[in-house]
Design a protein around this motif. Structure first.
Motif, PDB file in Angstrom:
ATOM      1  N   ASN A 177       0.813  -1.210   0.000  1.00  0.00           N
ATOM      2  CA  ASN A 177       0.000   0.000   0.000  1.00  0.00           C
ATOM      3  C   ASN A 177       0.851   1.267   0.000  1.00  0.00           C
ATOM      4  O   ASN A 177       0.335   2.359  -0.144  1.00  0.00           O
ATOM      5  N   LYS A 199       0.688   3.256  -3.059  1.00  0.00           N
ATOM      6  CA  LYS A 199      -0.690   3.220  -3.558  1.00  0.00           C
ATOM      7  C   LYS A 199      -0.774   2.328  -4.790  1.00  0.00           C
ATOM      8  O   LYS A 199      -1.580   2.535  -5.705  1.00  0.00           O
ATOM      9  N   LYS A 204      -1.192   0.766  -7.740  1.00  0.00           N
ATOM     10  CA  LYS A 204      -2.261   0.380  -8.645  1.00  0.00           C
ATOM     11  C   LYS A 204      -1.899  -0.977  -9.216  1.00  0.00           C
ATOM     12  O   LYS A 204      -0.832  -1.152  -9.793  1.00  0.00           O
ATOM     13  N   GLU A 236     -10.112  -3.898   1.262  1.00  0.00           N
ATOM     14  CA  GLU A 236     -10.036  -2.789   0.315  1.00  0.00           C
ATOM     15  C   GLU A 236     -11.154  -2.869  -0.718  1.00  0.00           C
ATOM     16  O   GLU A 236     -11.533  -1.876  -1.324  1.00  0.00           O
ATOM     17  N   LYS A 289     -14.769  -3.219  -2.181  1.00  0.00           N
ATOM     18  CA  LYS A 289     -16.108  -2.816  -1.745  1.00  0.00           C
ATOM     19  C   LYS A 289     -17.077  -3.997  -1.712  1.00  0.00           C
ATOM     20  O   LYS A 289     -17.880  -4.135  -0.787  1.00  0.00           O
ATOM     21  N   ARG A 330     -16.518  -6.077   1.319  1.00  0.00           N
ATOM     22  CA  ARG A 330     -17.102  -5.459   2.511  1.00  0.00           C
ATOM     23  C   ARG A 330     -18.609  -5.686   2.548  1.00  0.00           C
ATOM     24  O   ARG A 330     -19.186  -6.012   3.595  1.00  0.00           O
TER      25      ARG A 330
END
Lengths: 195, 195
Positions: free
Chosen positions: A31, A34, A36, A113, A115, A118
């Motif tokens: 991380n 960041k 990608k 991370e 969605k 989650r």
DNA sequence: TTATTAATTGATACTGTGTCAATAAAGTAT
DNA sequence: ATACTTTATTGACACAGTATCAATTAATAA
């Protein structure tokens, strides 16, 4: 059944998919910059050719979706059988839930991370809580708070716990969660405090 | 002060930045096709040239960071002044917090996609709760649950509330949150139930 | 051993990035 | 209104990544 549930699968496919999944987790852990995630990087990390990726996955989303489903199916598998016999074993579903996450902390940390991950994890929690409420309903304990409130607050705690590196033991965390909802017994089933 | 706090800024800059921010929100709302936001799309949506973007922002991350900070600075501004006089107005910080989010629901909903935004929103909640605990400390009420548990569970509830389209009123939600932590008064300060 | 299937390689057209110099347009100041 | 300054646009550029080929090599299954 019309189809053999264990069709033999070419070991090269097993190997390749495993390597790409490991590469994904490896990249997600970085991380710092960041990072990608790109198909290029996945192929490099997996030491496979870029084109090979497209033999197995539509795109990175597709790989991620498969990983999310596998991780959560394994989790559900640990929870569901317990629903029936948790009164025998004395292990509450929420504790099995937390223990499984605890044993795969890094995996869950990087998956958070996503969605969709989650959302699905939240739904598993809703299931656990609603079954618990169903059981409690007959026992005279009045339910005061809407289930979405209970589920989302528990989800918040669990999410924080995972992201912080699972600093508490599953049992301790389950106790804290129960305390929050005035369930005055600890996760082992012992009375902590009279109501 | 050595610098004028209101240096006049070229209206073209104000206009351009506003257009890019609106374009970002507009694109983030289009979750249907998992719309990856690109500088191209931002420029098209803002009806500005792609190169203009780079006159104001390093990259999309940079734009997002600025938006996150602006949104949360405005939120903090609504909360902090209340800390001092919430005993006068009768409005608890958590209620001001929820009311501001309620009034900017769409903005907060799209911003929740951003990890940094979530982290900072969580920190604001920790602040609100820790100040509240400081006040309660002298009043004889024993604190049973670690603050991270309270903060993360509240964060879970608030996050769910935003993502679900703020289905409850801020006051009702504040009451539910308080109920969860055995604070037997409602958000208006009235006693709901004796302990 | 011989099909069969998977993986690699090099090529392709395409989309997006970030930067530039030259030019046009808008805002500021006199 | 004019000249000056800053911002925005335009078209171009090299670069990185995507998604897909056909042809070839390598591993597996029968």
């Amino acid at each position: 059944m019309s189809t053999n549930s264990k069709q033999r699968v070419d070991p090269r496919i097993t190997r390749t998919k495993k390597l790409f999944k490991e590469a994904m987790i490896s990249l997600l852990q970085e991380n710092d910059d960041k990072s990608k995630v790109t198909v290029q990087k996945l192929a490099n990390r997996a030491e496979l050719n870029r084109a090979t990726f497209y033999l197995h996955y539509q795109d990175i989303e597709d790989l991620m979706e498969q990983m999310v489903n596998e991780v959560l199916e394994e989790l559900s598998g640990k929870i569901n059988p317990v629903f029936g016999d948790h009164e025998n074993t004395g292990t509450l579903p929420i504790v099995s839930f937390l223990e499984h996450i605890y044993d795969h902390a890094v995996l869950f940390q990087v998956m958070l991370e996503n969605k969709d991950f989650r959302r699905k994890l939240f739904n598993i929690l809703v299931e656990i809580i609603s079954i618990r409420r169903e059981i409690k309903k007959g026992s005279g304990t009045s339910v005061k708070v809407p289930i979405e409130i209970v589920a989302s607050s528990t989800f918040g705690i669990v999410t924080w716990w995972i992201q912080s590196g699972t600093p508490y033991s599953p049992i301790y965390l389950a106790d804290q969660i129960n305390l929050l909802y005035r369930k005055n017994i600890n996760a082992q089933g012992n009375t902590v405090k009279k109501g």
